[in-house]
Design an enzyme around this catalytic site. Structure first.
Site, PDB file in Angstrom:
ATOM      1  N   ASP A 104      63.804  47.826  83.534  1.00 30.72           N
ATOM      2  CA  ASP A 104      64.209  48.739  84.190  1.00 30.72           C
ATOM      3  C   ASP A 104      65.062  48.857  83.922  1.00 30.72           C
ATOM      4  OD1 ASP A 104      64.080  49.724  86.439  1.00 30.72           O
ATOM      5  OD2 ASP A 104      64.894  47.648  87.417  1.00 30.72           O
ATOM      6  N   ASP A 162      66.658  48.797  89.525  1.00 30.89           N
ATOM      7  CA  ASP A 162      66.091  47.883  91.121  1.00 30.89           C
ATOM      8  C   ASP A 162      64.521  47.037  91.038  1.00 30.89           C
ATOM      9  OD1 ASP A 162      63.683  49.701  89.344  1.00 30.89           O
ATOM     10  OD2 ASP A 162      63.232  50.962  91.140  1.00 30.89           O
ATOM     11  N   ASP A 195      60.101  51.255  84.303  1.00 32.22           N
ATOM     12  CA  ASP A 195      60.136  52.988  84.750  1.00 32.22           C
ATOM     13  C   ASP A 195      60.678  53.615  83.076  1.00 32.22           C
ATOM     14  OD1 ASP A 195      62.721  52.983  84.257  1.00 32.22           O
ATOM     15  OD2 ASP A 195      63.202  52.251  85.797  1.00 32.22           O
ATOM     16  N   ASP A 234      46.474  56.503  81.620  1.00 27.99           N
ATOM     17  CA  ASP A 234      44.844  55.825  82.361  1.00 27.99           C
ATOM     18  C   ASP A 234      44.689  56.920  83.354  1.00 27.99           C
ATOM     19  OD1 ASP A 234      43.545  53.703  83.350  1.00 27.99           O
ATOM     20  OD2 ASP A 234      45.829  52.339  82.574  1.00 27.99           O
ATOM     21  N   ASP A 283      39.542  53.777  82.980  1.00 26.23           N
ATOM     22  CA  ASP A 283      39.270  52.828  83.824  1.00 26.23           C
ATOM     23  C   ASP A 283      37.729  52.702  85.233  1.00 26.23           C
ATOM     24  OD1 ASP A 283      41.139  51.062  85.749  1.00 26.23           O
ATOM     25  OD2 ASP A 283      40.040  51.770  87.038  1.00 26.23           O
ATOM     26  N   GLU A 311      36.717  52.152  79.541  1.00 23.73           N
ATOM     27  CA  GLU A 311      36.846  50.956  80.109  1.00 23.73           C
ATOM     28  C   GLU A 311      35.212  50.952  81.200  1.00 23.73           C
ATOM     29  OE1 GLU A 311      38.592  47.795  82.478  1.00 23.73           O
ATOM     30  OE2 GLU A 311      38.535  49.264  83.655  1.00 23.73           O
ATOM     31  N   HIS A 355      46.553  43.665  80.759  1.00 29.59           N
ATOM     32  CA  HIS A 355      47.345  43.860  82.458  1.00 29.59           C
ATOM     33  C   HIS A 355      45.995  42.361  83.267  1.00 29.59           C
ATOM     34  CE1 HIS A 355      44.812  47.514  82.863  1.00 29.59           C
ATOM     35  NE2 HIS A 355      44.506  47.190  84.065  1.00 29.59           N
ATOM     36  N   ASP A 356      45.241  42.799  83.009  1.00 30.73           N
ATOM     37  CA  ASP A 356      43.823  41.948  83.244  1.00 30.73           C
ATOM     38  C   ASP A 356      43.357  40.019  82.863  1.00 30.73           C
ATOM     39  OD1 ASP A 356      43.814  44.328  85.104  1.00 30.73           O
ATOM     40  OD2 ASP A 356      41.943  45.022  84.286  1.00 30.73           O
TER      41      ASP A 356
END
Ligand code: NOJ
Length: 571
Positions: free
Chosen positions: A44, A48, A52, A121, A223, A276, A348-349
């Site tokens: 970051d 915030d 990013d 993605d 995806d 995917e 990430h899954d």
């Protein structure tokens, strides 16, 4: 074990007779390693609490040091963030929480200067329900975009048109009061599925993809791309259950070939496409990745990350090593002559590799490096998920309120409220298998919030960050990061790592993961003890006469393998 693990620094040159010509002609991604960045959780730059583009840009030096060839960016497009960006409101912009198009261009330019490609993605099975296309589509039954999504009247009993379930709990259909029809969403109700039967939808997606490629991006991770084609005959029933099979329809090959013609053909073949594809078979994968068919370069399949799941994904079972070897070697063999594999154990899954398949306490270094060595020595393109390269672990938050993932939260609510399961038992499943294990902030250093943000992070850091972080790892005598560096360098240097034929050894062995890779007259041998117990020698695989190229323990220790010991030999 206090010194650095073995590395053959005087590595021999590739032997004469190796088909260098072939390896030079092979696509760049056969020699490449891809690093996945999950932007929300990476770095970051503005305090915030959400990662990013500025944060990613600031860490390009770190990625260059690791040596990766490409970065796959999870979605950074404008999104209401119900599914952390996999619900896209506008395909041709950047969400202000991540930055702006100008910042994206700057990131892309700097990545390219450093020789790192950027893969976007592509989430086009569904949009956000806030996308203009869906807003128009839902506005009336006669809207010109009505048919861009899957609208159906209720079944005779007033319920949904068929029995498909959403991947995030509940039915895959939601009744929309405004027009009195149901729309399909294989994921959350805020993620309506696009109707790819409609040629206008396809044209709009191809135009968007071309716009990003013209901007300079280097490819797409697609995806759940096999779900863009639906088994249309099932959309109108039957209920209550639909044979438990995949929603994927046979038109998928036509769509991907059309996409290739409309987007990639004529661009010089330098882009990376990875689809995917949950639920596909090896023979499907041959069709998808056969270069002559021009569909995608490689796919992400799920078989090997489903072996430790029971009735559903939160029901964790112990992993059987023979089952894992059987699965991965079937994919290696099936795509040996035609097509190509992608290689992953984390994203990430998925829960963290070292907690799931290794030992994240006593043997964290050893088991992290064992799986790294095993995976990166398979034939295919390896993917590293952020934090994997420092052995980040699963997290165990005390309360469901500390979790953020829509899949885990919906599952918890459904299991506790509708199926009356004990909250503690359901939370235990989230601890083991939940996606937030992968989504806690990247652990950069021992400062507040793991050095991820100066503000309040959108999800708390794993409390183990003071000990597990990029600074501590690289300061240590045994660095997981440096082990990955070597694996990446090895793939770059060595055609046999990129292209050699794969052969599994001792498939039924409960502890030993062993295989060879062969190209021309060069053979590599991997032997790995995937367990907490020593593997007493002599090994059933003969390593005598082999030169040790890389290992995760210093020095030899008899004829067996120590807990989680992995060695790579050149025979
Ligand atoms: C697969 C993505 O990897 C996952 O994070 C997402 O929730 C679903 N597709 C829906 O887009």
């Amino acid at each position: 074990m206090t010194d650095e693990p073995a590395l053959d620094s005087a590595r021999k040159p590739v032997p004469a007779g190796t088909p260098d010509a072939d390896s030079a002609a092979a696509p760049w991604w056969t020699r490449a390693v891809v690093y996945q960045v999950y932007p929300r959780s990476f770095a970051d730059s503005d305090g915030d609490g959400v990662g990013d583009l500025g944060g990613i840009r600031a860490k390009l030096g770190y990625l260059a040091e690791l040596g990766v060839d490409a970065v796959w960016l999870s979605p950074v497009y404008p999104s209401p963030q119900h599914d952390n960006g996999y619900d896209i409101r506008d395909y041709q912009d950047i969400d202000p929480v991540f930055g702006s198009l100008a910042e994206f261009d700057a990131l892309l330019a700097e990545a390219h200067e450093r020789g790192i490609k950027i893969v976007m993605d592509l989430v086009v099975n569904h949009t956000s329900d806030e996308h203009d296309w869906f807003q128009e589509s839902r506005s009336s039954r006669t809207n010109p975009r009505r048919d861009w999504y899957w609208w159906r009247p209720a079944a005779a009993d007033g319920g949904p048109p068929n029995g498909w379930r959403s991947a995030f709990s509940g039915p895959a259909w939601t009744l929309d009061g405004a027009t009195g029809e149901y729309y399909l969403h294989l994921f959350a109700r805020q993620q309506p599925d696009l109707n790819w039967e409609n040629a206008e939808v396809r044209r709009a997606v191809y135009a968007m993809m071309n716009w990003w490629l013209d901007r300079g991006v280097d490819g797409f991770r697609m995806d759940v791309i096999n779900f863009i084609a639906k088994r249309v005959e099932l959309v109108d029933g039957p209920r209550p259950s639909v044979d438990g099979g995949s929603p994927m329809g046979p038109q998928i090959h036509d769509y991907l070939q059309e996409m290739h013609r409309e987007v990639f053909a004529g661009r010089g073949g330098e882009h990376l496409t990875v689809g995917e594809m949950p639920g596909v078979s090896v023979s499907d994968a041959v069709l998808f990745t056969d270069p002559a068919r021009a569909e995608v370069d490689m796919i992400f399949q799920f078989e090997h990350v489903s072996l430790d799941q029971g009735e559903h994904k939160f029901h964790a079972l112990p992993l059987s090593l023979p089952a894992l070897k059987k699965s991965l070697s079937r994919w290696q063999d099936g795509l040996a002559d035609t097509g190509w594999n992608s290689l992953y154990l984390n994203n990430h899954d998925q829960p963290r590799l070292v907690s799931r398949f290794g030992n994240d306490s006593e043997y964290r270094y050893e088991s992290a490096t064992l799986w790294a060595l095993v995976l990166h020595l398979h034939r295919g393109t390896p993917y590293i998920y952020q934090g994997e390269e420092i052995g980040m672990t699963n997290v165990r938050f005390d309360s469901i309120d500390d979790y953020r993932d829509i899949e885990s939260l919906n599952h918890f609510r459904e299991a506790v409220q509708e199926f009356d399961r004990s909250p503690a038992a359901v939370l235990a499943g989230v601890h083991t298998m939940g996606r937030d294990n992968a989504r806690t902030p990247m652990q950069w250093d021992a400062s507040d919030n793991a050095g991820f943000t100066s503000g309040t992070p959108w999800i708390a850091a794993n409390p183990n960050f003071p000990g597990i972080n990029t600074v501590a790892d690289r300061a240590g005598e045994r660095s997981i990061f440096r082990f990955y560096q070597r694996l990446i360098a090895l793939r770059h240097e060595s055609p046999v790592v990129a292209l050699g034929a794969f052969s599994m050894l001792e498939p039924e062995h409960e502890q030993l993961y062993a295989f060879t890779r062969t190209l021309g007259d060069e053979t590599l041998l991997v032997v790995a003890n995937a367990s907490d117990a020593p593997l007493v020698g002599p090994l059933p695989v003969d390593v005598t006469g082999g030169d040790l190229v890389l290992g995760n323990y210093a020095g030899a220790d008899g004829s067996g393998l120590r807990p989680w010991e992995a060695r790579l030999y050149r025979l």
